[in-house]
Design a protein around this motif. Structure first.
Motif, PDB file in Angstrom:
ATOM      1  N   PHE A   1       0.811  -1.203   0.000  1.00 22.07           N
ATOM      2  CA  PHE A   1       0.000   0.000   0.000  1.00 22.07           C
ATOM      3  C   PHE A   1       0.849   1.259   0.000  1.00 22.07           C
ATOM      4  O   PHE A   1       0.441   2.298  -0.513  1.00 22.07           O
ATOM      5  CB  PHE A   1      -0.927   0.002   1.218  1.00 22.07           C
ATOM      6  CG  PHE A   1      -1.806   1.212   1.310  1.00 22.07           C
ATOM      7  CD1 PHE A   1      -2.879   1.369   0.442  1.00 22.07           C
ATOM      8  CD2 PHE A   1      -1.547   2.208   2.249  1.00 22.07           C
ATOM      9  CE1 PHE A   1      -3.687   2.500   0.517  1.00 22.07           C
ATOM     10  CE2 PHE A   1      -2.353   3.331   2.326  1.00 22.07           C
ATOM     11  CZ  PHE A   1      -3.421   3.472   1.462  1.00 22.07           C
ATOM     12  N   ASP A   2       2.072   1.169   0.580  1.00 22.22           N
ATOM     13  CA  ASP A   2       2.921   2.348   0.660  1.00 22.22           C
ATOM     14  C   ASP A   2       3.336   2.856  -0.712  1.00 22.22           C
ATOM     15  O   ASP A   2       3.704   4.022  -0.871  1.00 22.22           O
ATOM     16  CB  ASP A   2       4.167   2.068   1.504  1.00 22.22           C
ATOM     17  CG  ASP A   2       4.953   0.861   0.996  1.00 22.22           C
ATOM     18  OD1 ASP A   2       4.330  -0.041   0.412  1.00 22.22           O
ATOM     19  OD2 ASP A   2       6.178   0.829   1.188  1.00 22.22           O
ATOM     20  N   VAL A   3       3.271   1.992  -1.733  1.00 24.79           N
ATOM     21  CA  VAL A   3       3.633   2.394  -3.087  1.00 24.79           C
ATOM     22  C   VAL A   3       2.566   3.310  -3.685  1.00 24.79           C
ATOM     23  O   VAL A   3       2.878   4.272  -4.396  1.00 24.79           O
ATOM     24  CB  VAL A   3       3.846   1.160  -3.987  1.00 24.79           C
ATOM     25  CG1 VAL A   3       4.038   1.569  -5.434  1.00 24.79           C
ATOM     26  CG2 VAL A   3       5.040   0.352  -3.504  1.00 24.79           C
ATOM     27  N   ILE A   4       1.311   2.996  -3.406  1.00 24.55           N
ATOM     28  CA  ILE A   4       0.215   3.778  -4.002  1.00 24.55           C
ATOM     29  C   ILE A   4      -0.386   4.786  -3.024  1.00 24.55           C
ATOM     30  O   ILE A   4      -1.270   5.550  -3.401  1.00 24.55           O
ATOM     31  CB  ILE A   4      -0.902   2.848  -4.522  1.00 24.55           C
ATOM     32  CG1 ILE A   4      -1.480   1.988  -3.379  1.00 24.55           C
ATOM     33  CG2 ILE A   4      -0.370   1.951  -5.628  1.00 24.55           C
ATOM     34  CD1 ILE A   4      -2.648   1.121  -3.817  1.00 24.55           C
ATOM     35  N   ALA A   5       0.119   4.810  -1.781  1.00 23.18           N
ATOM     36  CA  ALA A   5      -0.403   5.748  -0.789  1.00 23.18           C
ATOM     37  C   ALA A   5      -0.287   7.202  -1.232  1.00 23.18           C
ATOM     38  O   ALA A   5      -1.232   7.984  -1.008  1.00 23.18           O
ATOM     39  CB  ALA A   5       0.299   5.541   0.551  1.00 23.18           C
TER      40      ALA A   5
END
Length: 323
Positions: free
Chosen positions: A271-275
């Protein structure tokens, strides 16, 4: 409006096609010094040139500061080519590719820069404090100062070239050709993201990272259309890349620099990639909308780009005269 003012200059579709080709070729010529330097170094060390066919391997042959400088030369030459194509091929004042205002609003440029710069420093600082084991302090004064000079001079050229090409030249060109705003927004955002496919981050994290790259294209495009100019996008993009190059690096990123910190953690494609796309970018847009009083979101993002009436009548008269 930002796109509509392109009707006031030479804006035939073929000019944008030829202009884009000229700009692309110029940027490719700018990459030749880097290729020559890498080949010279490999041959001098008795290596095999075939071993450097992988772009990611090429990035490790030279000193990181020299690599960064030579790599960014292609963007600098592309920016120069963009200027001359716009000024002499389209007969368009460069300020009209920058903004719909009478002159460039540098306050907007610095606001966009500061917004992402402060956010990046704060987020990185908090992560370093909470997860110190994920970082190595690699600060070395002399290499860092050399990096700082190169980055401060060259990275704004790199980011400005990308903004002037995608959110500027192609946005206006596609806008006056299709007479829409949503088509240039989608096309330029997807192409902008797709050009990052060669980045080492894609190999490391997988195709999910393309959500971030394409999403960033949409974010910068929305910013440009809503604000009727490139200033915020120019500042934001420069701040993002410059602070990233100076503050933290990793072995799997496109910018392998003599930065202050090195991230040694194993990245995860979660999720940290698209956050940033789902959380940070909407917040940034709301902040900008509040500060600059943006209105009519639907019209500015999805409305038609209509040719000025006076220009249209003159074109019709010219056509009738020719017939």
């Amino acid at each position: 409006m930002y796109i509509k003012q392109a009707f006031n200059v030479l804006h035939e579709w073929w000019r944008y096609l030829v202009g884009f080709i000229i700009i692309f070729l110029a940027s490719q010529i700018g990459s030749i010094p880097f290729i020559i330097a890498v080949m010279f170094k490999v041959v001098a060390n008795g290596g095999d040139i075939e071993t450097i066919q992988d772009p990611n391997v090429m990035m490790t042959i030279l000193d990181s500061n020299l690599t960064l400088f030579l790599m960014l030369l292609s963007f600098a030459l592309g920016l120069v080519a963009t200027y001359f194509v716009v000024k002499y091929f389209h007969k368009q004042p460069f300020v009209e590719l920058t903004t719909s205002r009478k002159k460039t609003d540098w306050g907007r440029v610095f606001f966009g820069f500061g917004l992402i710069a402060i956010t990046t420093i704060v987020v990185t600082g908090l992560d370093y404090y909470n997860n110190p084991e994920d970082y190595v302090l690699q600060f070395d004064l002399v290499p860092f100062l050399i990096l700082a000079v190169i980055a401060i001079v060259m990275i704004p050229m790199q980011t400005s070239f990308e903004e002037y090409l995608f959110r500027g030249y192609l946005m206006q060109g596609l806008g006056v050709v299709t007479k829409t705003k949503w088509i240039p927004l989608i096309v330029t955002s997807v192409i902008f993201g797709a050009l990052h496919l060669a980045n080492p981050e894609v190999d490391k994290l997988g195709n999910i990272i393309m959500i971030y790259y394409i999403g960033t294209g949409f974010f910068l495009g929305i910013m440009t259309l809503m604000d009727e100019g490139l200033e915020l996008a120019l500042g934001f993009h420069a701040g993002n890349n410059l602070i990233a190059a100076l503050l933290v690096t990793a072995d799997w990123t496109v910018f392998k620099t003599n930065s202050v910190l090195k991230d040694i953690s194993e990245p995860s494609a979660g999720f940290d990639v698209i956050a940033p796309v789902l959380i940070l970018y909407p917040i940034f847009l709301l902040i900008m909308a509040w500060r600059y009083k943006w209105t009519d979101w639907g019209g500015k993002l999805f409305g038609k780009v209509e040719e000025p009436v006076v220009i249209a009548e003159e074109n019709n008269q010219n056509s009738n005269y020719i017939e």
